[in-house]
Design an enzyme around this catalytic site. Structure first.
Site, PDB file in Angstrom:
ATOM      1  N   SER A  81       0.835  -1.196   0.000  1.00 59.44           N
ATOM      2  CA  SER A  81       0.000   0.000   0.000  1.00 59.44           C
ATOM      3  C   SER A  81       0.875   1.254   0.000  1.00 59.44           C
ATOM      4  CB  SER A  81      -0.969  -0.033   1.184  1.00 59.44           C
ATOM      5  OG  SER A  81      -1.977   0.946   1.051  1.00 59.44           O
ATOM      6  N   ASP A 134      -9.480  -5.176  -4.777  1.00 59.30           N
ATOM      7  CA  ASP A 134      -9.005  -4.144  -3.846  1.00 59.30           C
ATOM      8  C   ASP A 134      -9.913  -2.916  -3.955  1.00 59.30           C
ATOM      9  OD1 ASP A 134      -7.574  -2.260  -2.350  1.00 59.30           O
ATOM     10  OD2 ASP A 134      -5.634  -2.939  -3.107  1.00 59.30           O
ATOM     11  N   HIS A 166      -7.570  -5.609  -0.479  1.00 63.69           N
ATOM     12  CA  HIS A 166      -6.407  -4.842  -0.032  1.00 63.69           C
ATOM     13  C   HIS A 166      -5.681  -5.660   1.025  1.00 63.69           C
ATOM     14  CE1 HIS A 166      -4.154  -1.155  -0.107  1.00 63.69           C
ATOM     15  NE2 HIS A 166      -4.183  -1.069   1.202  1.00 63.69           N
TER      16      HIS A 166
END
Length: 187
Positions: A81, A134, A166
């Site tokens: 991320s 995601d 995610h």
């Protein structure tokens, strides 16, 4: 999951970001490498914070490893991320040759800086992984970043994982292991 793919001849560092107020989180403090205003394509970015983190955190970690006798071309930077975004930006702008870069469920920040900001790492192997489910950093953001990087960084491998949000998956971790093995063979 990472323990299962760890290579015994390598050292792994997993730095944690300091807690700072994050605009996207209503100003609440959370671990973050830089401020986030949004995660949409072409949105406002904390350019100063991204550049500062690349210089003061990633560059410093690499310098510490070099002081310990590890050459920069035996270092792969990567992250998940926001950490993946910082890893990509750092790898592509650092003035030291790296072995590779990885980005999981992430994006290329300050994409407009490239190719002008590109460093000696133009040709390093880059692994870009994203789940097709995601909802935090959407696959479209990941695809747009990968497409942008392909304009100036020719050695990109892109992987999409079905049903992964995610987060990560066993398949992704196997791909990470294989990428690390390729970049950092046991000498």
């Amino acid at each position: 999951m990472f323990q299962e793919i760890r290579e015994p001849h390598l050292k792994y560092l997993f730095p944690t970001a300091a807690s700072i107020p994050v605009t996207l989180n209503g100003g609440m403090r959370m671990p973050s490498w830089f401020d986030l205003y949004g995660l949409q394509i072409g949105g406002r970015e904390d350019q100063e914070g991204i550049k500062r983190a690349a210089k003061e955190i990633v560059s410093e970690l690499i310098a510490q490893e070099e002081s310990a006798g590890i050459k920069s071309d035996r270092i792969v930077v990567g992250g998940f991320s926001q950490g993946g975004a910082l890893a990509l930006y750092s790898a592509l702008t650092l003035d030291k040759q790296l072995a590779g870069a990885m980005s999981l469920s992430s994006w290329l920040p300050i994409a407009s800086d490239f190719p002008k900001a590109l460093s000696v790492n133009k040709n390093i192997p880059i692994l870009v992984c994203h789940g097709d489910s995601d909802t935090v950093v959407t696959p479209q953001v990941g695809l747009r970043s990968r497409t942008r990087m392909a304009e100036f960084a020719p050695n990109i491998t892109s992987k999409i994982y079905r049903g992964v949000g995610h987060s990560s998956s066993e398949e992704e971790m196997i791909d990470v292991r294989d990428f690390i093995r390729k970049c950092l063979p046991n000498l």
